[in-house]
Design a protein around this motif. Structure first.
Motif, PDB file in Angstrom:
ATOM      1  N   ALA A 141      48.423  26.644  13.115  1.00  0.00           N
ATOM      2  CA  ALA A 141      48.997  27.868  12.558  1.00  0.00           C
ATOM      3  C   ALA A 141      49.359  27.652  11.098  1.00  0.00           C
ATOM      4  CB  ALA A 141      50.214  28.292  13.368  1.00  0.00           C
ATOM      5  N   SER A 142      49.584  28.709  10.411  1.00  0.00           N
ATOM      6  CA  SER A 142      49.794  28.625   8.962  1.00  0.00           C
ATOM      7  C   SER A 142      51.099  27.941   8.599  1.00  0.00           C
ATOM      8  CB  SER A 142      49.750  30.024   8.351  1.00  0.00           C
ATOM      9  OG  SER A 142      50.755  30.847   8.937  1.00  0.00           O
ATOM     10  N   GLU A 143      52.084  28.082   9.408  1.00  0.00           N
ATOM     11  CA  GLU A 143      53.379  27.539   9.051  1.00  0.00           C
ATOM     12  C   GLU A 143      53.962  26.741  10.219  1.00  0.00           C
ATOM     13  OE1 GLU A 143      56.097  31.445  10.206  1.00  0.00           O
ATOM     14  OE2 GLU A 143      55.726  30.928   8.095  1.00  0.00           O
ATOM     15  N   VAL A 144      54.814  25.828   9.864  1.00  0.00           N
ATOM     16  CA  VAL A 144      55.512  24.999  10.845  1.00  0.00           C
ATOM     17  C   VAL A 144      56.833  25.673  11.172  1.00  0.00           C
ATOM     18  CG1 VAL A 144      56.542  22.738  11.295  1.00  0.00           C
ATOM     19  CG2 VAL A 144      54.418  22.888   9.988  1.00  0.00           C
ATOM     20  N   ARG A 145      57.123  25.804  12.440  1.00  0.00           N
ATOM     21  CA  ARG A 145      58.338  26.484  12.864  1.00  0.00           C
ATOM     22  C   ARG A 145      59.566  25.611  12.588  1.00  0.00           C
ATOM     23  NH1 ARG A 145      56.553  30.549  16.419  1.00  0.00           N
ATOM     24  NH2 ARG A 145      54.453  31.094  15.670  1.00  0.00           N
ATOM     25  N   GLY A 146      60.570  26.240  11.953  1.00  0.00           N
ATOM     26  CA  GLY A 146      61.802  25.541  11.659  1.00  0.00           C
ATOM     27  C   GLY A 146      62.762  25.548  12.827  1.00  0.00           C
ATOM     28  N   PRO A 147      63.953  25.006  12.627  1.00  0.00           N
ATOM     29  CA  PRO A 147      64.938  24.957  13.717  1.00  0.00           C
ATOM     30  C   PRO A 147      65.468  26.351  14.056  1.00  0.00           C
ATOM     31  CG  PRO A 147      65.893  24.140  11.680  1.00  0.00           C
ATOM     32  CD  PRO A 147      64.444  24.344  11.404  1.00  0.00           C
ATOM     33  N   GLY A 148      65.761  26.543  15.343  1.00  0.00           N
ATOM     34  CA  GLY A 148      66.289  27.817  15.810  1.00  0.00           C
ATOM     35  C   GLY A 148      65.409  28.422  16.904  1.00  0.00           C
ATOM     36  N   PHE A 149      65.600  29.733  17.129  1.00  0.00           N
ATOM     37  CA  PHE A 149      64.840  30.436  18.172  1.00  0.00           C
ATOM     38  C   PHE A 149      63.530  30.955  17.577  1.00  0.00           C
ATOM     39  CE2 PHE A 149      63.683  34.297  20.481  1.00  0.00           C
ATOM     40  CZ  PHE A 149      63.655  33.823  21.782  1.00  0.00           C
ATOM     41  N   THR A 150      62.420  30.768  18.323  1.00  0.00           N
ATOM     42  CA  THR A 150      61.106  31.226  17.879  1.00  0.00           C
ATOM     43  C   THR A 150      60.304  31.691  19.084  1.00  0.00           C
ATOM     44  OG1 THR A 150      59.129  30.630  16.606  1.00  0.00           O
ATOM     45  CG2 THR A 150      60.084  28.927  18.023  1.00  0.00           C
ATOM     46  N   MET A 151      59.251  32.419  18.797  1.00  0.00           N
ATOM     47  CA  MET A 151      58.407  32.994  19.855  1.00  0.00           C
ATOM     48  C   MET A 151      56.962  32.564  19.624  1.00  0.00           C
ATOM     49  SD  MET A 151      60.337  34.935  21.875  1.00  0.00           S
ATOM     50  CE  MET A 151      59.184  36.112  22.590  1.00  0.00           C
ATOM     51  N   ILE A 152      56.254  32.326  20.721  1.00  0.00           N
ATOM     52  CA  ILE A 152      54.829  32.039  20.687  1.00  0.00           C
ATOM     53  C   ILE A 152      54.122  32.944  21.681  1.00  0.00           C
ATOM     54  CG2 ILE A 152      55.195  29.625  20.005  1.00  0.00           C
ATOM     55  CD1 ILE A 152      54.586  28.831  22.901  1.00  0.00           C
ATOM     56  N   VAL A 153      52.817  32.993  21.583  1.00  0.00           N
ATOM     57  CA  VAL A 153      52.027  33.819  22.509  1.00  0.00           C
ATOM     58  C   VAL A 153      51.659  32.945  23.703  1.00  0.00           C
ATOM     59  CG1 VAL A 153      49.939  35.189  22.811  1.00  0.00           C
ATOM     60  CG2 VAL A 153      51.122  35.170  20.594  1.00  0.00           C
ATOM     61  N   PRO A 154      52.189  33.265  24.861  1.00  0.00           N
ATOM     62  CA  PRO A 154      51.880  32.418  26.027  1.00  0.00           C
ATOM     63  C   PRO A 154      50.386  32.424  26.333  1.00  0.00           C
ATOM     64  CG  PRO A 154      53.734  33.856  26.486  1.00  0.00           C
ATOM     65  CD  PRO A 154      53.145  34.328  25.198  1.00  0.00           C
ATOM     66  N   GLY A 155      49.863  31.265  26.630  1.00  0.00           N
ATOM     67  CA  GLY A 155      48.466  31.137  26.972  1.00  0.00           C
ATOM     68  C   GLY A 155      47.552  31.025  25.777  1.00  0.00           C
ATOM     69  N   ILE A 156      48.034  31.398  24.617  1.00  0.00           N
ATOM     70  CA  ILE A 156      47.219  31.312  23.400  1.00  0.00           C
ATOM     71  C   ILE A 156      47.764  30.244  22.451  1.00  0.00           C
ATOM     72  CG2 ILE A 156      46.430  32.597  21.362  1.00  0.00           C
ATOM     73  CD1 ILE A 156      46.477  35.116  23.027  1.00  0.00           C
ATOM     74  N   ASP A 157      49.068  30.292  22.262  1.00  0.00           N
ATOM     75  CA  ASP A 157      49.709  29.306  21.375  1.00  0.00           C
ATOM     76  C   ASP A 157      50.218  28.117  22.188  1.00  0.00           C
ATOM     77  OD1 ASP A 157      49.181  31.034  19.348  1.00  0.00           O
ATOM     78  OD2 ASP A 157      51.238  31.804  19.184  1.00  0.00           O
ATOM     79  N   ARG A 158      50.180  27.007  21.516  1.00  0.00           N
ATOM     80  CA  ARG A 158      50.748  25.782  22.097  1.00  0.00           C
ATOM     81  C   ARG A 158      51.554  25.097  21.001  1.00  0.00           C
ATOM     82  NH1 ARG A 158      47.466  20.635  24.747  1.00  0.00           N
ATOM     83  NH2 ARG A 158      49.355  19.445  25.354  1.00  0.00           N
ATOM     84  N   MET A 159      52.836  24.901  21.251  1.00  0.00           N
ATOM     85  CA  MET A 159      53.714  24.334  20.232  1.00  0.00           C
ATOM     86  C   MET A 159      54.113  22.906  20.623  1.00  0.00           C
ATOM     87  SD  MET A 159      57.239  25.817  18.537  1.00  0.00           S
ATOM     88  CE  MET A 159      58.244  25.470  19.954  1.00  0.00           C
ATOM     89  N   ARG A 160      54.038  22.051  19.614  1.00  0.00           N
ATOM     90  CA  ARG A 160      54.431  20.648  19.812  1.00  0.00           C
ATOM     91  C   ARG A 160      55.578  20.341  18.864  1.00  0.00           C
ATOM     92  NH1 ARG A 160      50.509  15.283  19.324  1.00  0.00           N
ATOM     93  NH2 ARG A 160      52.171  13.727  19.620  1.00  0.00           N
ATOM     94  N   LYS A 161      56.664  19.839  19.425  1.00  0.00           N
ATOM     95  CA  LYS A 161      57.853  19.512  18.630  1.00  0.00           C
ATOM     96  C   LYS A 161      57.759  18.084  18.105  1.00  0.00           C
ATOM     97  CE  LYS A 161      60.785  22.578  21.382  1.00  0.00           C
ATOM     98  NZ  LYS A 161      61.981  22.671  22.241  1.00  0.00           N
ATOM     99  N   VAL A 162      58.102  17.931  16.838  1.00  0.00           N
ATOM    100  CA  VAL A 162      58.049  16.626  16.177  1.00  0.00           C
ATOM    101  C   VAL A 162      59.452  16.268  15.710  1.00  0.00           C
ATOM    102  CG1 VAL A 162      57.046  15.271  14.303  1.00  0.00           C
ATOM    103  CG2 VAL A 162      55.681  17.043  15.434  1.00  0.00           C
TER     104      VAL A 162
END
Length: 303
Positions: free
Chosen positions: A42-63
Motif C-alpha cells: 500500500a502507499s502508506e504505512v499505518r501509524g499507531p492507533g485505530f485503522t481499518m483494512i478491507v477484509p480478504g483483500i488487505d493483509r497488514m503486518r505489524k513491525v
C-alpha cells in the motif's frame, strides 16, 4: 412485512458488525502497520492507533520499531597471532523503515543475527589477542560498521555492538597468569630497591648530622626506648650503641698492652748481671793470677 424488514435489518447489522470486527485493527505506539493489498504494498504505512483494512483483500503486518537486544552466540576463531579464542557479543538494533523490513528481507531478525556471527568471526581473524582483551572499543566500532552497511538496505540500523566475553584456553590463561605474576614481582623489586636507595640517602644525611653532635645519638636512643615502651609490653628491648662497644674494645686492647709492657720491665729487673769480659782481661795483664795457679812452683826451683 414488518417482521421481514426487522429480520433484514438485524441481518444487515450483524453483517456490518462482523465486517467491522474483521476490518478493525489497532496499531500500538511502538509499532507500524505495513498493508499489502492483493499482494502489493500500500502507499502508506499505518501509524499507531485505530485503522481499518478491507477484509480478504488487505493483509497488514505489524513491525516493532523498538530497539532490539540480540545476543550473538559465542564464535570460535583463531586470532592473527595464532591464539584460539571464543568470543560472544550483543547487538542493539532497530527498524527505521517498516516497509523495507517487510519487503526486502524475509526475516530481518534472523538476517541480523547471521550477519553478526559472520562479522564477529571476521573481526576475530583480523585482530590480535591483546586487542580483544584491552582494545574492545575499537573492535566494537569495527563490528558496528561491518553490520550497519548491509543492514541499511533492510530498513534496519545497528545502534551498538558490544563484545561481552573472550574465553581463552587454559594453557594460555596459565601462561598469562605467570607473565602477570612475573611483571608484578619485577615491579615490587624495583620499588623496594628504590625505597632502599632513598632510605640509605636519608640515613647517610642523618648520620652526618648526628656525627657533628654526639649527644644526638643518645637522644635518638632515648626516643627509640620511649617508642618501644609506649606499648604494653612485658619485655623492654634496650639497644646498645655500637660505638660504645668499639670504645670498650679499644680500652681493653690498651690495658692489655700496658700490662704486657709492665711485666716485661719487671722481668728485666729481676735477671742477674753477667761479668764484663774487659775486667778479666785487665786483671791478667796486671799480673794477678788465679787462685788455682798460685800454688805452682816457680821456674827456678824446677830440676
Amino acid at each position: 412485512m414488518v417482521e421481514e424488514l426487522v429480520t433484514a435489518g438485524v441481518a444487515l447489522a450483524s453483517v456490518g458488525a462482523v465486517y467491522l470486527v474483521a476490518a478493525a485493527r489497532v496499531v500500538k505506539q511502538y509499532e507500524r502497520g505495513v498493508v499489502l493489498r492483493l499482494g502489493r504494498l500500500a502507499s502508506e504505512v499505518r501509524g499507531p492507533g485505530f485503522t481499518m483494512i478491507v477484509p480478504g483483500i488487505d493483509r497488514m503486518r505489524k513491525v516493532n520499531m523498538q530497539i532490539v537486544t540480540m545476543p550473538v552466540p559465542a564464535q570460535e576463531g583463531i586470532t592473527r597471532d595464532n591464539v584460539t579464542v571464543r568470543v560472544d557479543a550483543v547487538v542493539y538494533f532497530k527498524v527505521v523503515d517498516a516497509a523495507d523490513a517487510v519487503i526486502r528481507v524475509e526475516d530481518y531478525r534472523f538476517a541480523v543475527s547471521q550477519m553478526a556471527q559472520t562479522s564477529l568471526r571476521s573481526i576475530i581473524g583480523k585482530s590480535e589477542l591483546d586487542d580483544l582483551l584491552s582494545n574492545r572499543e575499537k573492535l566494537n566500532q569495527g563490528l558496528e560498521l561491518m553490520m550497519d552497511s548491509p543492514a541499511i538496505g533492510w530498513g534496519v540500523t545497528v545502534d551498538r555492538v558490544e563484545i561481552k566475553d573472550v574465553s581463552l584456553p587454559e594453557t594460555m590463561k596459565r601462561s598469562m597468569a605467570r607473565q602477570a605474576e612475573a611483571t608484578r614481582d619485577r615491579r615490587a623489586r624495583v620499588i623496594n630497591a628504590d625505597a632502599e636507595l632513598q632510605a640509605s640517602k636519608k640515613l647517610a644525611e642523618a648520620a652526618a648530622a648526628m656525627s657533628d653532635q654526639p649527644a644526638a645519638l643518645q637522644l635518638r636512643l632515648l626516643q627509640t626506648v620511649v617508642a618501644v615502651a609506649a606499648e604494653k609490653n612485658s619485655t623492654l628491648v634496650l639497644p646498645f650503641p655500637v660505638e660504645l662497644l668499639r670504645f670498650l674494645e679499644r680500652s681493653g686492647l690498651q690495658a692489655q698492652a700496658q700490662t704486657a709492657a709492665a711485666e716485661a720491665e719487671r722481668g728485666a729487673a729481676q735477671r742477674p748481671a753477667a761479668p764484663a769480659p774487659e775486667a778479666s782481661r785487665g786483671a791478667v795483664e796486671e799480673g794477678a793470677l788465679p787462685p788455682e795457679l798460685e800454688d805452682l812452683p816457680e821456674a827456678e826451683d824446677l830440676p
